[in-house]
Design a protein around this motif. Structure first.
Motif, PDB file in Angstrom:
ATOM      1  N   ARG A  69       0.833  -1.202   0.000  1.00 23.97           N
ATOM      2  CA  ARG A  69       0.000   0.000   0.000  1.00 23.97           C
ATOM      3  C   ARG A  69       0.872   1.258   0.000  1.00 23.97           C
ATOM      4  O   ARG A  69       0.533   2.255  -0.653  1.00 23.97           O
ATOM      5  N   PRO A  95      -8.206  -0.675  -4.739  1.00 24.42           N
ATOM      6  CA  PRO A  95      -8.915  -1.108  -3.522  1.00 24.42           C
ATOM      7  C   PRO A  95      -9.108  -2.607  -3.396  1.00 24.42           C
ATOM      8  O   PRO A  95      -9.133  -3.131  -2.291  1.00 24.42           O
ATOM      9  N   TYR A  96      -9.217  -3.321  -4.524  1.00 23.51           N
ATOM     10  CA  TYR A  96      -9.542  -4.745  -4.449  1.00 23.51           C
ATOM     11  C   TYR A  96      -8.387  -5.643  -4.892  1.00 23.51           C
ATOM     12  O   TYR A  96      -8.600  -6.800  -5.244  1.00 23.51           O
ATOM     13  N   PHE A 150      -6.971  -2.086  -0.116  1.00 19.27           N
ATOM     14  CA  PHE A 150      -7.478  -1.562   1.148  1.00 19.27           C
ATOM     15  C   PHE A 150      -8.956  -1.875   1.386  1.00 19.27           C
ATOM     16  O   PHE A 150      -9.473  -1.656   2.485  1.00 19.27           O
ATOM     17  N   LEU A 151      -9.651  -2.405   0.380  1.00 22.63           N
ATOM     18  CA  LEU A 151     -11.031  -2.841   0.574  1.00 22.63           C
ATOM     19  C   LEU A 151     -11.208  -4.336   0.357  1.00 22.63           C
ATOM     20  O   LEU A 151     -12.343  -4.833   0.346  1.00 22.63           O
ATOM     21  N   THR A 179     -10.840  -6.921   2.100  1.00 26.49           N
ATOM     22  CA  THR A 179     -11.424  -7.740   3.160  1.00 26.49           C
ATOM     23  C   THR A 179     -12.878  -7.375   3.446  1.00 26.49           C
ATOM     24  O   THR A 179     -13.459  -7.878   4.405  1.00 26.49           O
ATOM     25  N   ASN A 180     -13.467  -6.494   2.654  1.00 28.88           N
ATOM     26  CA  ASN A 180     -14.864  -6.099   2.874  1.00 28.88           C
ATOM     27  C   ASN A 180     -15.812  -7.126   2.243  1.00 28.88           C
ATOM     28  O   ASN A 180     -15.627  -7.535   1.090  1.00 28.88           O
ATOM     29  N   GLU A 181     -16.833  -7.506   2.995  1.00 30.40           N
ATOM     30  CA  GLU A 181     -17.819  -8.480   2.525  1.00 30.40           C
ATOM     31  C   GLU A 181     -19.221  -7.892   2.669  1.00 30.40           C
ATOM     32  O   GLU A 181     -19.526  -7.188   3.641  1.00 30.40           O
ATOM     33  N   ASN A 182     -20.080  -8.208   1.705  1.00 33.07           N
ATOM     34  CA  ASN A 182     -21.469  -7.764   1.741  1.00 33.07           C
ATOM     35  C   ASN A 182     -22.239  -8.604   2.759  1.00 33.07           C
ATOM     36  O   ASN A 182     -22.383  -9.826   2.592  1.00 33.07           O
ATOM     37  N   ASP A 186     -14.433  -6.901   7.207  1.00 37.96           N
ATOM     38  CA  ASP A 186     -15.294  -5.772   7.548  1.00 37.96           C
ATOM     39  C   ASP A 186     -16.549  -5.886   6.682  1.00 37.96           C
ATOM     40  O   ASP A 186     -16.460  -5.998   5.461  1.00 37.96           O
ATOM     41  N   PHE A 246     -20.191  -4.644   5.031  1.00 42.74           N
ATOM     42  CA  PHE A 246     -20.933  -3.473   4.585  1.00 42.74           C
ATOM     43  C   PHE A 246     -22.272  -3.967   4.026  1.00 42.74           C
ATOM     44  O   PHE A 246     -22.506  -5.174   3.913  1.00 42.74           O
ATOM     45  N   ASN A 306     -25.137  -3.007   0.787  1.00 45.70           N
ATOM     46  CA  ASN A 306     -25.560  -2.180  -0.339  1.00 45.70           C
ATOM     47  C   ASN A 306     -26.927  -2.667  -0.813  1.00 45.70           C
ATOM     48  O   ASN A 306     -27.512  -3.596  -0.237  1.00 45.70           O
TER      49      ASN A 306
END
Length: 420
Positions: A282, A294-295, A301-302, A304-307, A324, A326, A328
């Motif tokens: 990064r 991001p992916y 940096f994003l 590890t984000n999961e819906n 983390d 989120f 949508n």
């Protein structure tokens, strides 16, 4: 076409290699459209060293000899760069004269003894033994160790004639004391199956040489090829954090170290901190003024984000991960809203169908409004990114600069030499 040596067997886990070699600084410098500051580059080297990346190629340009000296001084005076970190400096037989002069001028002989110099394009003026002369010159100014980078434009298979030519190059560099050789997939045309055959044969035929692959990502296979090379015998693996490298980049070191960690592939030069390698990746974006990805695998940096509003397969399988969540619009289901609210501490008895419906409608309205706003911001952002890259120095700019210099010369200079 070349095939696997008799009795060859790949290794997939529970083995060790000698070290991980990093090309971020060198190829990052070559690819950086607007350059990079020495303080940022130094900090990146420190992050790599502290993460356990111990073999670092620091450059190939006119100013990099002085940068190398700065790194060696930091290594002598502090723990920011570990004592067991090794640096290499890169030159080719098209650039060797000014670079050797700068090495001799900018780096004390006692420091030159601690570094590698990598020599590429060794076929240039081979009839005059230019490679051998350059190697001798480097030894004479005090360089302690040499390695060589052998350029190749591989195809989907390894042709036996081309392989024999590669063996002849290896024999040549062996004669000047080189035992560390980088095999370049110079235009990124290798495939994993041909990489496997190539690595297996090179290791089998050259037991005195340590090999590593310079895997370009032009076909999206750089990381896969680099991993395959060590599975089939190469003793070192190389890449760049965040895949930094020319054109589409190199193998991603953070993905490689993650794979090593999961398969108990260890490194003789010491333990590697996967999270610290991802942090260095990064930081490389800031260093080389690259738009953050991001992916990107492992270090995005994003990534590890999961819906939280859909059935995530890893969650369903019970895979333990640090993620983390989120939400949508695509994940906006009443059942998941109820689950989210209960897990958030709201009394289940209070969550009537009417309450869930009202929450659903308000979130849907918010998502619609948010998209409209973000779409406008995205269009502005992408326009600014394109504008950011508009003033790349192209070759016509250099030619025009030369014309201006010529025009500014004394009157005696014939203007016939200045194209109009």
């Amino acid at each position: 076409m070349l095939s696997f040596p008799l009795h060859h067997s790949p290794r997939y886990q529970d083995f060790s290699i000698k070290t991980i070699s990093d090309e971020t600084i060198r190829e990052g410098g070559e690819r950086a459209l607007y350059g990079a500051s020495d303080p940022d580059k130094i900090r990146l080297v420190e992050k790599l060293s502290q993460a356990g990346i111990k073999d670092i190629d620091v450059g190939s340009g006119m100013n990099e000899a002085n940068f190398l000296r700065q790194l060696l001084l930091i290594q002598e005076s502090s723990d920011a760069i570990t004592d067991d970190t090794t640096f290499s400096f890169n030159l080719t037989l098209k650039t060797w004269e000014p670079l050797i002069d700068r090495l001799e001028k900018d780096v004390p002989r006692s420091m030159l003894n601690r570094i590698y110099v990598s020599i590429g394009m060794i076929e240039i003026e081979s009839d005059k033994k230019l490679f051998e002369q350059v190697a001798d010159r480097l030894y004479n100014i005090g360089v302690g160790r040499l390695r060589s980078s052998l350029l190749n434009a591989f195809s989907t298979e390894i042709d036996e004639d081309k392989y024999e030519h590669l063996i002849s190059q290896i024999d040549r560099v062996r004669q000047v004391g080189v035992s560390l050789i980088r095999i370049n997939d110079s235009v990124g045309t290798l495939f994993p199956d041909s990489t496997a055959v190539l690595a297996a044969n090179l290791v089998n035929d050259n037991p005195d040489i340590d090999f590593y692959l310079h895997g370009h990502n032009d076909r999206g296979l750089g990381t896969a090829n680099s991993i395959v090379s060590v599975l089939h015998g190469f003793q070192i693996i190389e890449g760049g954090v965040a895949g930094v490298g020319n054109r589409a980049g190199l193998a991603e070191l953070e993905s490689i170290t993650q794979m090593f960690d999961e398969n108990n592939i260890t490194v003789d030069s010491g333990p590697v901190d996967v999270a610290a390698v991802a942090e260095a990746a990064r930081y490389s974006e800031q260093t080389y003024l690259t738009v953050p990805t991001p992916y990107r695998p492992v270090s995005g940096f994003l990534v590890t984000n999961e819906n939280a509003g859909i059935v995530n397969v890893p969650d369903y399988l019970g895979v333990s991960r640090d993620v983390d969540y989120f939400l949508n619009r695509i994940g906006l289901f009443p059942a998941y809203l109820r689950q989210i609210l209960i897990e958030g501490g709201i009394n289940e008895a209070a969550l009537t169908a009417e309450i869930i419906s009202e929450v659903y409608e308000r979130m849907q309205t918010r998502f619609d409004r948010q998209y409209t706003t973000k779409l406008a911001e995205y269009e502005q952002l992408t326009a600014r990114i394109r504008d950011f890259h508009d003033d790349i120095v192209r070759l016509p700019d250099i030619i025009e600069t030369a014309k201006q210099v010529l025009r500014e010369q004394p009157i005696g200079l014939s203007m016939d030499s200045v194209p109009q």
